[in-house]
Design an enzyme around this catalytic site. Structure first.
Site, mmCIF file in Angstrom:
data_model
loop_
_atom_site.group_PDB
_atom_site.id
_atom_site.type_symbol
_atom_site.label_atom_id
_atom_site.label_comp_id
_atom_site.label_asym_id
_atom_site.label_seq_id
_atom_site.Cartn_x
_atom_site.Cartn_y
_atom_site.Cartn_z
ATOM 1 N N LEU A 165 -1.117 9.571 3.685
ATOM 2 C CA LEU A 165 -0.872 8.213 4.129
ATOM 3 C C LEU A 165 0.390 7.722 3.429
ATOM 4 O O LEU A 165 0.693 8.132 2.311
ATOM 5 C CB LEU A 165 -2.048 7.296 3.751
ATOM 6 C CG LEU A 165 -3.415 7.642 4.340
ATOM 7 C CD1 LEU A 165 -4.478 6.688 3.788
ATOM 8 C CD2 LEU A 165 -3.391 7.594 5.858
ATOM 9 N N ASP A 166 1.114 6.822 4.090
ATOM 10 C CA ASP A 166 2.269 6.216 3.434
ATOM 11 C C ASP A 166 1.827 5.562 2.130
ATOM 12 O O ASP A 166 0.679 5.134 1.981
ATOM 13 C CB ASP A 166 2.884 5.138 4.332
ATOM 14 C CG ASP A 166 3.486 5.718 5.601
ATOM 15 O OD1 ASP A 166 3.851 6.901 5.580
ATOM 16 O OD2 ASP A 166 3.579 4.977 6.596
ATOM 17 N N LYS A 167 2.737 5.453 1.192
ATOM 18 C CA LYS A 167 2.432 4.858 -0.099
ATOM 19 C C LYS A 167 1.762 3.494 0.046
ATOM 20 O O LYS A 167 0.798 3.180 -0.654
ATOM 21 C CB LYS A 167 3.716 4.724 -0.922
ATOM 22 C CG LYS A 167 3.514 4.068 -2.289
ATOM 23 C CD LYS A 167 4.841 3.960 -3.040
ATOM 24 C CE LYS A 167 4.647 3.259 -4.380
ATOM 25 N NZ LYS A 167 5.941 3.122 -5.117
ATOM 26 N N ARG A 201 3.207 2.659 12.997
ATOM 27 C CA ARG A 201 4.239 1.654 12.739
ATOM 28 C C ARG A 201 5.336 1.700 13.800
ATOM 29 O O ARG A 201 5.788 0.664 14.297
ATOM 30 C CB ARG A 201 4.808 1.864 11.341
ATOM 31 C CG ARG A 201 3.766 1.685 10.232
ATOM 32 C CD ARG A 201 4.217 2.285 8.903
ATOM 33 N NE ARG A 201 5.401 1.604 8.391
ATOM 34 C CZ ARG A 201 6.116 2.063 7.360
ATOM 35 N NH1 ARG A 201 5.772 3.203 6.761
ATOM 36 N NH2 ARG A 201 7.175 1.388 6.936
#
Length: 335
Positions: A154-156, A260
């Site tokens: 997952l993105d930070k 996103r």
């Protein structure tokens, strides 16, 4: 050992990777892929080529390759080589919310602000550092020195459920599930405005932006096919022109920044997304974000379900919305 299929959920190719390219003519093709590439790229060992293939970092004409033993085809190859990591990640006693664990894998609820693995500018404090401590070093080595156990990421600044592999068998099995789209993945996003129509499927090929290597973009050719199913669960503000919305997203594929990029393409970017936001939300929404303490994109991996790659048990895990998104949704409900 056969290389696992390349992981899909948040692809393991970063903006800081060096992209090596080469073109094989017809007369140069036909041999084993790893051996052929190593001969043409003397700066990379055959073992390194094999690892890059396993990580989904080698492509031919935009199509990701996985098998080191496959026959090399003619055409234009691209190899994404990550920057060197100064030292092996070290175990760190970072608290983890463990949802499930056995001898083969561990499922955690990752908080926003924690990177999945070390990288440029993020030497430690990552999920890998925490897992090395929690699992006492028992993590799959297929991901390489810097990314032990990491099958997807997952993105930070995205919170929610992640699975990591403790054994190579689990890593290979999980990678195959991701490659076959045989994973149940549901996300919740709070968006600027609302996508129209309120329910649908977003499709399109996603690749690294030609204008900004830190961004992904929808492209007409090349890249990788991406499919997101979405449904607006709640709108905030006027029904005709919502100021914000709560959107459920179910991934059929899992590309870097997929949700996103897709929501932004519908004119409803994720709130707090400084990369794909393309303009500020309404003043009332900005005030609600500030009051809720939202300091990241409002995106949460709420569900992860899969068949255990070793025991074959069907597993499903849910993570409730974190406090910042709960508070923001409550404030938006008053608009």
């Amino acid at each position: 050992m056969t290389a696992p299929a390349p992981p899909e959920d948040a692809d393991l190719v970063d903006a800081d990777d060096a992209i090596l390219t080469l073109t094989l003519a017809a007369e140069e093709a036909g041999g084993r892929l790893d051996k052929t590439l190593a001969e043409r790229l003397p700066e990379l060992s055959r073992a390194r080529i094999q690892a890059l293939l396993a990580e989904g970092r080698v492509s031919l004409g935009g199509q990701v390759l996985a098998s080191a033993s496959a026959r090399a085809a003619p055409g234009a190859y691209a190899i994404a080589v990550p920057p060197p990591v100064p030292a092996d990640p070290q175990p760190q006693a970072i608290p983890l919310v463990v949802l499930y664990e056995d001898a083969h894998l561990v499922v955690v609820d990752k908080p926003a602000g924690m990177a999945a693995h070390p990288g440029p500018g993020v030497p430690d404090g990552t999920l890998v550092n925490a897992l090395l401590h929690h699992c006492e070093g028992e993590l799959s080595g297929i991901g390489g020195v810097a990314r032990p156990g990491i099958v997807h990421r997952l993105d930070k600044d995205t919170s929610g459920v992640m699975v990591a592999a403790k054994t190579d068998a689990a890593h290979q099995g999980l990678s195959a599930l991701f490659a076959a789209h045989d994973i149940d993945r549901a996300y919740v996003a709070l968006t600027r405005g609302a996508p129209d129509p309120r329910r649908g499927t977003l499709e399109g090929r996603i690749a690294r932006s030609a204008h900004d290597r830190k961004k992904m973009a929808l492209v007409r050719s090349g890249g990788r096919e991406a499919v997101t199913h979405y449904a607006v669960e709640q709108v905030f503000g006027p029904q005709a022109r919502p100021l914000a919305a709560r959107v459920a997203c179910r991934l059929e594929t899992g590309r870097t920044h997929q949700i996103r990029v897709h929501l932004a393409s519908k004119g409803a970017p994720v709130l707090g997304d400084g990369v794909y936001g393309s303009g500020p939300p309404a003043q009332a929404v900005r005030e609600a974000m500030a009051a809720a303490g939202l300091a990241r994109q409002a995106l949460h991996a709420a569900v992860l379900g899969f068949v255990h790659p070793v025991t074959r048990a069907r597993l499903r895990f849910e993570s409730p919305l974190p406090a910042d998104m709960v508070a923001l949704a409550a404030l938006l409900s008053d608009l």
